[in-house]
Design an enzyme around this catalytic site. Structure first.
Site, PDB file in Angstrom:
ATOM      1  CG  ASN A  90      -1.671   1.215   1.484  1.00  0.00           C
ATOM      2  OD1 ASN A  90      -1.762   2.064   0.598  1.00  0.00           O
ATOM      3  ND2 ASN A  90      -2.254   1.341   2.666  1.00  0.00           N
ATOM      4  CD1 TRP A  91       3.758   1.078  -2.507  1.00  0.00           C
ATOM      5  CD2 TRP A  91       3.840   2.017  -4.540  1.00  0.00           C
ATOM      6  NE1 TRP A  91       4.597   0.317  -3.291  1.00  0.00           N
ATOM      7  CE2 TRP A  91       4.666   0.865  -4.549  1.00  0.00           C
ATOM      8  CE3 TRP A  91       3.732   2.761  -5.718  1.00  0.00           C
ATOM      9  CZ2 TRP A  91       5.386   0.459  -5.670  1.00  0.00           C
ATOM     10  CZ3 TRP A  91       4.435   2.358  -6.841  1.00  0.00           C
ATOM     11  CH2 TRP A  91       5.258   1.211  -6.809  1.00  0.00           C
ATOM     12  CE  LYS A  92      -0.082   3.207   4.805  1.00  0.00           C
ATOM     13  NZ  LYS A  92       0.008   3.298   6.249  1.00  0.00           N
TER      14      LYS A  92
ATOM     15  CG  HIS B  57      -5.766   1.726   5.149  1.00  0.00           C
ATOM     16  ND1 HIS B  57      -5.363   2.672   6.055  1.00  0.00           N
ATOM     17  CD2 HIS B  57      -4.741   0.860   5.024  1.00  0.00           C
ATOM     18  CE1 HIS B  57      -4.136   2.385   6.459  1.00  0.00           C
ATOM     19  NE2 HIS B  57      -3.730   1.285   5.845  1.00  0.00           N
TER      20      HIS B  57
ATOM     21  CD  GLU C 197      -2.860   5.336   6.854  1.00  0.00           C
ATOM     22  OE1 GLU C 197      -2.839   5.434   5.619  1.00  0.00           O
ATOM     23  OE2 GLU C 197      -1.914   4.848   7.518  1.00  0.00           O
TER      24      GLU C 197
ATOM     25  CD  GLU D  48      -3.428  -2.712   7.249  1.00  0.00           C
ATOM     26  OE1 GLU D  48      -2.307  -2.902   6.767  1.00  0.00           O
ATOM     27  OE2 GLU D  48      -4.094  -1.687   7.024  1.00  0.00           O
TER      28      GLU D  48
ATOM     29  N   GLY E   8       2.481   1.940  10.843  1.00  0.00           N
ATOM     30  CA  GLY E   8       3.452   3.026  10.733  1.00  0.00           C
ATOM     31  C   GLY E   8       4.130   3.376  12.044  1.00  0.00           C
TER      32      GLY E   8
ATOM     33  CB  SER F  34       5.246  -2.109  11.941  1.00  0.00           C
ATOM     34  OG  SER F  34       4.821  -0.782  12.235  1.00  0.00           O
TER      35      SER F  34
ATOM     36  N   GLY G  26       2.861  -1.195   4.273  1.00  0.00           N
ATOM     37  CA  GLY G  26       2.895   0.224   3.940  1.00  0.00           C
ATOM     38  C   GLY G  26       4.328   0.668   3.707  1.00  0.00           C
ATOM     39  N   GLY G  27       4.938   1.251   4.747  1.00  0.00           N
ATOM     40  CA  GLY G  27       6.273   1.842   4.637  1.00  0.00           C
ATOM     41  C   GLY G  27       7.300   0.987   3.908  1.00  0.00           C
TER      42      GLY G  27
END
Ligand code: PGA
Length: 252
Positions: A11-13, A97, A99, A169, A175, A215, A236-237
């Site tokens: 997920n490149w957000k 998600h 967010e 998640e 994150g 993470s 993600g990251g």
């Protein structure tokens, strides 16, 4: 032994302008060219979907989007439909998600409608659920997940959900560098699988892929993947760099 094909999804957000997204996708395609028995997906921002689709076409990497609107078309300024995602080359879409729930008013009801739109258009929904830190501390983890799963999948039948992917998640792990332990994740994954069995049927519960997210890094993926109910990861990251993401893809 698990007979579900693992899925490692990135997920490149809201990162990477188009040339950066194209460049990362190119590197990734090369790095994972020899991978088998694992499905791989990346979800860049909307504006990079079409160009990235040209890069990943015919490769081991599938394309996903990070959100969609449930209507087919209409006067919904700023929104994007399932058919539009398909025409940009998407096979997957991330839905609900945390967010989006936290910052953009996503609710269990909108998640439910979005899953329908995705399935109708032939997209694979990656339906995200997870408790907050306060929920966990209050001993509410299972009741929160119960509500998210029941409402998100309300009015569906097992036959609709053959492609569904659920991503667990925990919000406190996203994150933050704080991964759930493999035991904590396994406990929740097993719970979600039993819930699907109870709400639908055993065949769906057994075939459903449940990803862990929060993470995930090259150095913790192998332990997570040892657990019987963890079928992959939503990253993600660590998905932003092709080198680290490819290491996660090659977790074995
Ligand atoms: P993270 O994000 O890997 O950076 O924790 C996961 C996600 O939000 O899907």
């Amino acid at each position: 032994m698990r007979n579900r094909t693992p899925l490692i999804a990135g997920n490149w957000k809201m990162y990477k302008i188009t040339p950066e997204a194209v460049d990362t996708a190119r590197q990734l395609v090369k790095l994972v060219a020899d991978c088998s028995n694992v499905d791989i997906m990346i979800a860049p921002v909307f504006t990079a979907l079409d160009p990235v689709s040209g890069v990943v076409r015919g490769s081991r990497v599938a394309l996903g989007a990070q959100n969609l609107h449930w209507e087919k078309e209409g006067a919904y300024t700023g929104e994007i439909s399932a058919d539009m995602l398909v025409s940009a080359g998407c096979q997957y879409v991330i839905i609900g998600h945390s967010e989006r729930r936290q910052y953009f008013g996503e609710t269990d009801e909108t998640v439910n409608q979005k899953i329908r739109a995705a399935i109708d258009a032939g997209l694979i929904p990656v339906f995200c659920v997870g408790e907050s830190e306060a929920d966990r501390e209050a001993g509410q983890t299972f009741s929160v997940l119960d509500k998210q799963v029941k409402m998100g999948l309300d009015k569906y039948f097992a036959k609709d959900l053959g492609t569904l992917v659920i991503a667990y998640e925990p919000v406190w792990a996203i994150g933050t560098g704080k991964t759930a332990t493999k035991e904590q994740a396994q406990e929740v994954h097993a719970y979600i699988r039993s819930l699907i069995d109870q709400l639908f049927d055993q065949a769906l519960a057994q075939s459903l892929r449940i990803l862990y997210g929060g993470s995930v890094k090259p150095d913790n993926i192998a332990a997570l993947m040892e657990m019987p109910d963890i079928d992959g990861a939503l990253v993600g990251g660590a998905s932003l760099d092709a080198g680290s993401f490819s290491k996660i893809v090659k977790f074995k």
